[in-house]
Write a protein that holds these residues in place. Structure first.
Motif: not given
Length: 535
Positions: A68-96
């Motif tokens: 949560l601290a990193l989320r706040d830090e990124l938002r303060a830097q103008g980051v409003t979009h998160i992308a995820l590079a991952g396969m299988g278990g690394s991507s399917l759960a975050p997608e759901v």
């Protein structure tokens, strides 16, 4: 209760038959106590290193303030979009997790150059990339990280400020990430990828994107005690028995999202069940279906129907109006944990090790060999209306056009078989290819799975080679409009996805599986021809 299950028909009989023995054998409390002996001597070594998911709620809590601290830090830097590079278990759960919460997350689990380019050009200035890989050696994820690093640098953005790594402690990726100065989140190394939904792999990208991940852990915690108790009402025991103990065994599991608030859950469950059980020529094949899928009216003797709903009723099991099906409902966090318990219970009932994936590596080895040698593509057996046709000899031998090639493939389908459609294409550009699933199911009157390549290689790919030898395989490829090179690699994304398709086809052929490969040379105009052939 935060998770409910009702069973009827063959599933109810399976529960009545199998659950008492599971209770007597103290299986639920044994899983919770991390007993590696529950799956037999051959699985004991692997199981001793793969039961950490039972403690994931407790282990993951300390990560929340940092995420949560990193989320706040990124938002303060103008980051409003998160992308995820991952396969299988690394991507399917975050997608759901993110889709269910209504939160945007760009999931890049693809190697089609068009799809990678789409992610690279989508609000790059406002984007942070989470790179998730247990080992750090996953070729897809490594390639995606490399092109994002280059894109950030070209835009005058320091990648160190925009790339976050999730990996196991001691992995090659952890070492290189620390050396580069990236922020690193470690996951529990005693948890396999497909059981990692409630670890850093599920929580970091979801939390950075804006999901209430504390609530997700609360949901899982609310069911933890019920799962640990050796009781006939234990939902993990009931679900495990319902999907693996029918007699005769229904070894295809239709998973239908039918009015549930959870978005995309069957795709996550598909990997968990297929990769965990599909080995030693046995297993349960998950078949993700829509509510109007042809299979649901075929009364197939080997297909067990499971519906994910928003109210499965208050009874653990019962007749419920004569339906012959399983119905489950509950919160997402609870569902993750129940299905993980149920899957390892199913493994015990099937007599297999639910923690290894011995046949996944074979396709990776074949892919690496093709990337190293980069041979000329195998010439097409013939070209039909702009679609290149290739395949194993029995499929191609009698074919002269597209329709006869499809017929020849389906003639290889036995009475207990299934069809696997594998689309190695840009699914953002060609989403309608998913319609081929229902078309083929209506044609062959057997269960049909559909997977986007190479994503399914980290999911149902294990079952295809290690499960029962009853599948026939339809690969759909597309010639990319534009290719994309990978920094410091001797191959492009276009060559990578081609090698992944060809490598898997060769391994399937070596296992005696019938394969038909169709390459759309002009995808937009070839679709009509393809759909006509499948009708």
């Amino acid at each position: 209760m935060s998770f409910r299950i009702s069973v009827s028909g063959a599933a109810a009989e399976a529960v009545r038959t199998a659950v008492p023995a599971l209770v007597d054998d103290l299986v639920a409390s044994g899983i919770t106590a991390l007993d590696p002996a529950l799956w037999g001597p051959a699985a004991e070594d692997e199981a001793s290193k793969r039961l950490g998911w039972t403690e994931s709620v407790v282990v993951s809590r300390p990560l929340l303030p940092e995420i949560l601290a990193l989320r706040d830090e990124l938002r303060a830097q103008g980051v409003t979009h998160i992308a995820l590079a991952g396969m299988g278990g690394s991507s399917l759960a975050p997608e759901v997790i993110t889709r269910t919460a209504g939160v945007e997350l760009t999931v890049l689990d693809a190697t089609d150059p068009g799809q990678v380019l789409a992610a690279l050009t989508d609000r790059l200035a406002q984007t942070a990339l989470v790179v998730s890989s247990k080992s750090g050696s996953t070729v897809e994820t490594d390639s995606q990280r490399r092109v994002f690093e280059r894109a950030f640098e070209a835009a005058g953005i320091d990648p160190v400020e925009r790339i976050i790594i999730v990996t196991d402690p001691g992995s090659p990726l952890e070492a290189s990430a620390h050396e580069a100065g990236y922020r690193v989140f470690n996951a529990d190394p005693n948890i396999g990828g497909r059981y990692s939904a409630l670890t850093a792999f599920g929580l970091v990208p979801s939390g950075l994107a804006g999901v209430d991940i504390a609530e997700l852990l609360d949901e899982a915690e609310s069911i933890s005690l019920a799962l640990a108790i050796d009781s006939p009402d234990n939902p993990g025991l009931v679900l495990g028995a319902a999907i693996a103990a029918t007699s005769p065994r229904r070894d295809k599991l239709a998973i239908v999202a039918d009015g549930t608030h959870i978005v995309g859950f069957p795709d996550w469950a598909e990997q968990l069940i297929a990769e965990s059980t599909g080995k030693n020529s046995t297993g349960i094949l998950p078949v993700v279906l829509g509510t109007n899928a042809p299979e649901l009216t075929e009364n197939l003797a080997d297909l067990q129907v499971l519906r994910v709903v928003d109210d499965a009723g208050v009874h653990i099991f019962g007749d419920h109006g004569g339906r012959d099906e399983i119905r489950v409902s509950g919160t997402l966090g609870a569902a993750f944990l129940v299905w993980e318990y149920a899957t390892v219970v199913a493994g015990r009932l099937l007599g297999i090790n639910p923690f290894d994936q011995p046949d996944v590596e074979s396709a990776k080895v074949a892919t690496r060999g093709l990337l190293d040698a980069r041979p000329e593509p195998e010439p097409a057996a013939f070209i039909s209306d702009g679609i290149e046709v290739r395949g194993t000899p029995h499929v191609i031998g009698a074919a002269s056009d597209l329709a006869s090639a499809v017929d020849a493939l389906l003639e290889e389908l036995g009475p207990d078989g299934y069809v696997s459609i594998q689309a190695y294409v840009d699914r953002l550009a060609l989403p309608e290819l998913e319609q081929t699933r229902d078309l083929v199911a209506a044609l062959c009157h057997r269960p049909v799975t559909f997977g986007w390549g190479p994503r399914f290689l980290h999911s149902t790919g294990q079952f295809h080679k290690g499960g029962p030898a009853t599948g026939v395989f339809l690969q759909i490829l597309a010639t990319p409009a534009e290719d994309l090179d990978i920094p410091d690699r001797p191959f492009t994304f276009g060559q990578l996805i081609q090698a992944q398709a060809s490598g898997d086809a060769s391994v399937l052929a070596e296992h005696g599986r019938p394969v038909l490969t169709l390459t759309l040379t002009q995808p937009a105009s070839n679709l009509t021809v393809l759909f006509d052939a499948l009708r």
